[in-house]
Design an enzyme around this catalytic site. Structure first.
Site, PDB file in Angstrom:
ATOM      1  N   GLU A  56       0.944  -1.037  -0.036  1.00 54.66           N
ATOM      2  CA  GLU A  56      -0.242  -0.531   0.408  1.00 54.66           C
ATOM      3  C   GLU A  56       1.117   1.060  -0.230  1.00 54.66           C
ATOM      4  O   GLU A  56       0.786   2.067  -0.900  1.00 54.66           O
ATOM      5  CB  GLU A  56      -0.875  -0.246   0.880  1.00 54.66           C
ATOM      6  CG  GLU A  56      -1.401   1.174   1.558  1.00 54.66           C
ATOM      7  CD  GLU A  56      -2.209   1.887   0.289  1.00 54.66           C
ATOM      8  OE1 GLU A  56      -3.290   2.912   0.397  1.00 54.66           O
ATOM      9  OE2 GLU A  56      -2.772   0.673  -0.660  1.00 54.66           O
ATOM     10  N   HIS A  59       2.115   2.067  -3.324  1.00 54.81           N
ATOM     11  CA  HIS A  59       1.348   2.295  -4.097  1.00 54.81           C
ATOM     12  C   HIS A  59       1.157   4.425  -4.251  1.00 54.81           C
ATOM     13  O   HIS A  59       0.723   4.437  -4.678  1.00 54.81           O
ATOM     14  CB  HIS A  59      -0.265   1.876  -4.096  1.00 54.81           C
ATOM     15  CG  HIS A  59      -1.347   2.278  -4.839  1.00 54.81           C
ATOM     16  ND1 HIS A  59      -1.162   2.330  -6.509  1.00 54.81           N
ATOM     17  CD2 HIS A  59      -2.817   2.766  -4.070  1.00 54.81           C
ATOM     18  CE1 HIS A  59      -2.189   3.614  -7.122  1.00 54.81           C
ATOM     19  NE2 HIS A  59      -3.162   3.227  -5.588  1.00 54.81           N
ATOM     20  N   HIS A 129     -13.714   5.427  -8.983  1.00 56.71           N
ATOM     21  CA  HIS A 129     -12.555   5.538  -9.223  1.00 56.71           C
ATOM     22  C   HIS A 129     -12.504   4.958 -10.909  1.00 56.71           C
ATOM     23  O   HIS A 129     -11.201   5.460 -11.067  1.00 56.71           O
ATOM     24  CB  HIS A 129     -12.406   4.042  -8.202  1.00 56.71           C
ATOM     25  CG  HIS A 129     -10.918   4.331  -7.557  1.00 56.71           C
ATOM     26  ND1 HIS A 129      -9.783   5.301  -8.446  1.00 56.71           N
ATOM     27  CD2 HIS A 129      -9.573   4.052  -7.425  1.00 56.71           C
ATOM     28  CE1 HIS A 129      -8.673   5.547  -7.810  1.00 56.71           C
ATOM     29  NE2 HIS A 129      -8.555   4.518  -7.274  1.00 56.71           N
TER      30      HIS A 129
END
Length: 303
Positions: A56, A59, A129
């Site tokens: 994460e 990212h 998204h």
């Protein structure tokens, strides 16, 4: 480095960030930084981070660099092109959409729409998204195409009917992308032991809505793919432009490869690696269709 090359590199980098973001979802690492944004677990530096946290955090870091890259593109476009130039407009929209991309990503974390969350709110957020992501890479594609044009405003080509066809196929591809994102979420949250078991899940009256929606994706993908192929063929017959013809042929090839990849993805029960390949192909189909639309509606001379 030319503006056009930089725009192309920025587009490629953003595609890589998007694919890594899909890996975050597929690997269940979305909660790797807890309910904290932009900090990770409330701190800047992580001591002995878990694998999910590393995934994460990578990212978030690459996404931040993507924002910087698009900001540079925006500033460069303003300095290089006169007001009204299409490359400058594309750079403006690229900046807008990467900012909203960051906002949507933050919302996923802050609302805890990650990891094992199977709510329809998460599905709706994924739809937003995906749409924003398509608009972002579409804008970057246009900045790359028009970034090599010297004329302030390219001359219009094509008819209103052509534009309606281009827009209609674009909407269809976005719809397919949304259905694909929801399908991928269902595959991640409710993995099937076999193809037969997966089909039984879809038919069950008590199945989660995410599973019952999966049947929509292959139907939508088939219809949108046919529309894109026919649309490209129709435009090349009406508008004589070599670049348009090349991009229309690219759309056809990518759609066919995507159909094969989608079928294999289904038969192999959506392994993570193949999910990512499927996503890359979807992004490339969209990118190629945006290029078709750009060349079908503008005829600027190159210098």
């Amino acid at each position: 480095m030319t503006f056009r090359r930089y725009a192309g590199l920025t587009l490629a980098y953003n595609l890589a960030v998007i694919v890594w973001g899909a890996f975050v979802r597929a690997s269940g690492s979305g909660a790797g930084c807890g309910r904290h944004w932009p900090l990770c677990n409330g701190t800047v530096l992580q001591k002995s981070p878990r694998l999910e946290t590393i995934i994460e955090l990578v990212h978030r870091t690459t996404s931040g660099l993507a924002l910087v890259a698009v900001l540079v593109l925006f500033v460069w476009a303003r300095r290089r092109f006169a007001a009204g130039h299409l490359a400058r407009r594309a750079a403006v929209f690229s900046l807008i959409f990467i900012v909203t991309e960051a906002a949507v990503g933050a919302g996923l974390v802050l609302l805890e729409l990650v990891a094992g969350n199977d709510s329809m709110l998460r599905a709706g957020y994924l739809a937003v998204h995906l749409t924003n992501t398509f608009l972002l890479i579409g804008s970057l594609t246009l900045a790359t195409i028009w970034g090599g044009e010297r004329r302030p405003v390219p001359r219009a080509a094509g008819s209103d009917r052509d534009r309606r066809w281009i827009f209609g196929v674009a909407l269809a591809l976005i719809a397919v992308g949304i259905s694909g994102a929801i399908t991928a979420l269902g595959d991640t949250l409710f993995p099937a032991a076999s193809l037969a078991a997966g089909l039984e899940q879809d038919r069950s009256a008590t199945a989660h809505l995410l599973l019952r929606l999966r049947v929509i994706h292959p139907i939508a993908a088939g219809a949108a793919g046919i529309a894109a192929i026919l649309g490209g063929w129709r435009l090349t017959r009406r508008i004589a432009d070599e670049r348009l013809a090349r991009w229309a042929a690219t759309v056809t090839g990518l759609v066919l490869v995507q159909w094969v990849a989608g079928t294999v993805n289904l038969l192999l029960l959506a392994p993570v690696a193949l999910q990512l390949v499927h996503l890359v192909l979807a992004d490339l189909v969209w990118l190629a269709w945006v290029a078709v639309g750009a060349h079908a509606t503008t005829t600027a001379e190159r210098t």
